[in-house]
Design a protein around this motif. Structure first.
Motif, short mmCIF file in Angstrom:
data_model
loop_
_atom_site.label_atom_id
_atom_site.label_comp_id
_atom_site.label_asym_id
_atom_site.label_seq_id
_atom_site.Cartn_x
_atom_site.Cartn_y
_atom_site.Cartn_z
N HIS A 1 0.83 -1.19 0.00
CA HIS A 1 0.00 0.00 0.00
C HIS A 1 0.87 1.25 0.00
O HIS A 1 2.05 1.20 0.36
CB HIS A 1 -1.00 0.03 1.17
N MET A 2 0.26 2.33 -0.45
CA MET A 2 0.91 3.63 -0.41
C MET A 2 0.30 4.42 0.73
O MET A 2 -0.92 4.42 0.89
CB MET A 2 0.67 4.35 -1.74
N SER A 3 1.14 5.03 1.55
CA SER A 3 0.62 5.87 2.65
C SER A 3 1.66 6.96 2.89
O SER A 3 2.74 6.95 2.29
CB SER A 3 0.41 5.03 3.90
N HIS A 4 1.40 7.86 3.83
CA HIS A 4 2.34 8.93 4.18
C HIS A 4 2.76 9.74 2.94
O HIS A 4 3.83 9.51 2.37
CB HIS A 4 3.61 8.39 4.86
N SER A 5 1.91 10.66 2.53
CA SER A 5 2.25 11.48 1.35
C SER A 5 3.02 12.73 1.77
O SER A 5 2.76 13.30 2.84
CB SER A 5 0.98 11.98 0.66
N TYR A 6 3.92 13.12 0.90
CA TYR A 6 4.72 14.36 1.10
C TYR A 6 4.62 15.17 -0.18
O TYR A 6 4.18 14.67 -1.21
CB TYR A 6 6.18 14.00 1.39
N HIS A 7 5.13 16.39 -0.11
CA HIS A 7 5.17 17.23 -1.30
C HIS A 7 5.83 16.48 -2.47
O HIS A 7 5.35 16.50 -3.59
CB HIS A 7 5.97 18.52 -0.98
N ALA B 1 6.13 9.65 -1.49
CA ALA B 1 5.30 8.93 -0.51
C ALA B 1 6.00 7.64 -0.08
O ALA B 1 7.04 7.27 -0.62
CB ALA B 1 3.94 8.61 -1.12
N CYS B 2 5.37 6.99 0.88
CA CYS B 2 5.90 5.72 1.40
C CYS B 2 5.18 4.56 0.70
O CYS B 2 3.97 4.62 0.48
CB CYS B 2 5.62 5.68 2.90
N LEU B 3 5.94 3.54 0.34
CA LEU B 3 5.34 2.29 -0.14
C LEU B 3 5.63 1.21 0.90
O LEU B 3 6.79 1.05 1.31
CB LEU B 3 5.94 1.86 -1.48
N TYR B 4 4.61 0.47 1.28
CA TYR B 4 4.72 -0.49 2.38
C TYR B 4 4.34 -1.86 1.82
O TYR B 4 3.21 -2.05 1.35
CB TYR B 4 3.73 -0.05 3.45
N PHE B 5 5.28 -2.78 1.84
CA PHE B 5 5.05 -4.11 1.24
C PHE B 5 4.87 -5.17 2.32
O PHE B 5 5.58 -5.16 3.34
CB PHE B 5 6.26 -4.51 0.37
N THR B 6 3.96 -6.08 2.09
CA THR B 6 3.79 -7.24 2.97
C THR B 6 4.06 -8.47 2.12
O THR B 6 3.55 -8.57 0.99
CB THR B 6 2.34 -7.29 3.50
N PHE B 7 4.90 -9.38 2.65
CA PHE B 7 5.21 -10.58 1.86
C PHE B 7 5.01 -11.83 2.71
O PHE B 7 5.07 -11.77 3.94
CB PHE B 7 6.63 -10.51 1.29
#
Ligand code: FAD
Length: 557
Positions: free
Chosen positions: A466-472, A475-481
């Motif tokens: 998922h993508m979360s934590h947006s900045y100018h 953003a952050c991409l968070y992977f689950t495996f």
């Protein structure tokens, strides 16, 4: 013994709370399809501590006596269960090691200082008697930032800050609160909320992590779009060292050379023990609402969220699950039992029909959640602005029903990892941040790298994001495996998959971690992340400020 709340000795969170899937009918078939494992319902709520073979404490009597003089006999313990609770955080490697009794060196003694003066005395004792001090907050580290060096011969002292758990003062004019470092998230919010304030910092580990731990690991909470990362939230602090206390007064901004505050944030216990922080606090919002949206594709969803940022719409968070994570979320839905739930399920069938009519490939669709806070009027204006952009990018607005579900589930997922690990299945996470222009490339590269790693191990594996934590600028991409692990060699296999993902971050313009810190787990990528010369500066900093290597040795670099 000191009354400090601890997590289970093995696994995440509270005794008696655990994940099960009996009320989630689609979950077991989904996991079977994804990685080929047949799940069994969990039969017990905890792992019996009598199964643990704990190395004996090596603390000399003279040291124990000294620690008792400093902290009081009730606040010094060599009990096996407490030493095991303090030996590691909650990364998959540490959970596996603990479950399999693969303990190497563990703390010889746990101490619970109750004042800053006691922390200072511990610091001096560490230098004078050559002890190793490892600060301990909630023990939720996921980057192995608590584990002692296996070859450590000196006495290892875990310094649990759980007694430093008070909101000390609120400067209501400035919106600043001064808070002790060992406070757990829920206790802090309770004390702040009672006076109408919130920190707004809610990492997924919120229930079992502390303000000091967030500072020491550069944490980020799910509402960081509004409230900022912990580095933005902290304005002042006190950090105790053997030679004195660093006092950084709370200032809105300052141009006093390189930022000492920034240097301490993320130092993972290597520069000293943080005892107190002064942080931005906000008035509790009048309204808090999460709305869900469904997009036909990942790319359209990413574009929409980037456009929310460009349009400078003040949001609390905007999160998108990619197609795999969307499918997983739908599979973990509870079976509807109430009349309202059954109606919602019918609504979902109708939604499916609309999406098919629009020609969507339902394997590609992505669910997104956006959180709005403020006055009811502000919330309505922002919702309209977001809906406009979302619809232009093909989205269907699902409304606040699924949004409310997201808010309820947010702190439950950590229990899922333990459930899977006990069934020979790794379910873990890796996260990064990258500029907007590189997010799609990083996303694809990580999927490819994980698939190659699974293939090299001859396994069927799963990855979602998922993508979360947006900045100018990004953003952050968070992977689950996830994959089924081999009992004979789980550590090397894990290393193969995790390393492939980490390397893909670095090779494609991402950082080694957006918010989990470095510890031991992410250290192999430090030089690539901050350049070899940057790494030299950090080494010089730690060796000159801690020449005896007494402070959480070996972490970060
Ligand atoms: P600990 O784990 O106890 O310690 C972490 C490090 O900080 C250690 O090096 C320790 O020595 C040092 N330390 C702790 N307190 C002090 C102090 N007072 N002074 C100096 N050094 C100190 N992180 C996020 O940012 N966002 C998330 O959403 C998030 N979700 C998570 C979900 C799960 C399931 C898990 C297991 C972890 C997650 N994490 C997340 C990671 C973890 O919760 C954070 O790193 C958190 O900030 C650690 O806080 P803690 O109090 O538990 O610290």
């Amino acid at each position: 013994m000191a009354h400090v709340k601890h997590q289970k000795w093995w696994g995440w969170g509270e005794e008696g709370v655990f994940f099960n899937y009996e009320n989630k009918p689609a979950f077991a078939p989904f996991v079977k399809e994804a990685i080929g494992v047949t799940l069994r319902p969990r039969e017990r709520d905890t792992v019996d501590f009598s199964t643990a073979h704990v190395p004996a404490s090596q603390a000399p009597d003279t040291v124990l006596e000294l620690l008792r003089q400093i902290n009081g006999a009730d606040n010094v313990s060599t009990e096996d269960e407490l030493r095991v609770i303090h030996w590691a955080g909650k990364s998959v490697t540490e959970l596996l090691q603990t479950l399999r009794n693969d303990f190497h060196r563990i703390p010889d003694v746990v101490v619970y200082p109750g004042t800053e003066a006691e922390v200072a005395a511990l610091m001096r004792a560490a230098v004078e008697h050559d002890l190793v001090l490892i600060p301990f907050g909630g023990g939720s580290s996921i980057s192995r930032s608590l584990q002692p060096d296996p070859s450590e011969e000196r006495c290892i002292v875990s310094v649990d800050l759980g007694r430093l758990n008070k909101v000390l003062a609120i400067d209501e004019t400035s919106g600043l609160a001064t808070i002790q470092a060992g406070i757990l998230g829920p206790d802090m919010e309770e004390q702040l909320n009672a006076r109408g304030w919130t920190l707004g910092h809610f990492p997924d580990s919120f229930t079992y992590s502390t303000l000091g731990g967030w500072a020491a690991t550069r944490s980020s909470g799910m509402q960081s779009d509004k409230y900022g990362d912990i580095a933005d939230i902290i304005r002042g602090l006190r950090m105790v060292r053997a030679t004195g206390t660093v006092v950084l007064r709370p200032l809105p901004s300052t141009s006093t050379g390189p930022s000492l505050r920034e240097m301490i944030i993320g130092s993972e216990g290597r520069l000293g023990i943080i005892t107190e922080l002064t942080v931005h606090v906000h008035r509790l919002p009048e309204k808090h609402q999460v709305i869900a949206y469904m997009y036909p594709t990942w790319q359209q969803a990413l574009t929409a969220v980037r456009q929310f940022t460009e349009a400078e719409i003040p949001l609390t968070f905007a999160r998108i699950s990619d197609a795999h994570e969307t499918a997983f979320s739908l599979a973990t839905q509870k079976k509807p039992t109430s009349p309202k739930g059954k109606l919602a399920a019918k609504g979902q069938d109708a939604l499916w029909a609309i999406m098919r009519k629009r020609g969507w490939d339902t394997d590609e669709m992505c669910i997104s959640y956006v959180c709005f806070e403020g006055s009811p009027k502000d919330v309505e204006t922002r919702k309209k602005a977001v809906a406009g952009i979302a619809k232009k990018n093909g989205a269907i607005v699902l409304g606040s029903g699924p949004g409310a579900l997201y808010d309820q589930k947010k702190f439950d997922t950590p229990y899922l990892r333990d459930f899977l690990l006990e069934q020979n299945t790794v379910g873990d996470v890796s996260e990064t941040a990258a500029p907007w222009s590189k997010l799609t490339t990083v996303h694809k590269a990580v999927y490819d790298a994980a698939e190659r790693a699974y293939a090299s191990l001859g396994k069927k594996g799963w990855i979602m994001s998922h993508m979360s934590h947006s900045y100018h600028s990004g953003a952050c991409l968070y992977f689950t495996f996830g994959y089924v692990y081999d009992d004979k060699n789980p550590y090397d296999e894990y290393h193969t998959v995790k390393s492939a993902i980490q390397q893909a971050f670095i090779d494609n313009g991402g950082t080694l971690s957006h918010h989990h810190g470095v510890g031991l787990e992410h250290q192999p990528w430090m030089e690539q992340d901050i350049s070899p010369e940057g790494a030299n500066i950090l080494r010089a900093l730690f060796s000159s400020t801690d020449p005896g290597n007494n402070l959480n040795p070996g972490k970060v670099i």
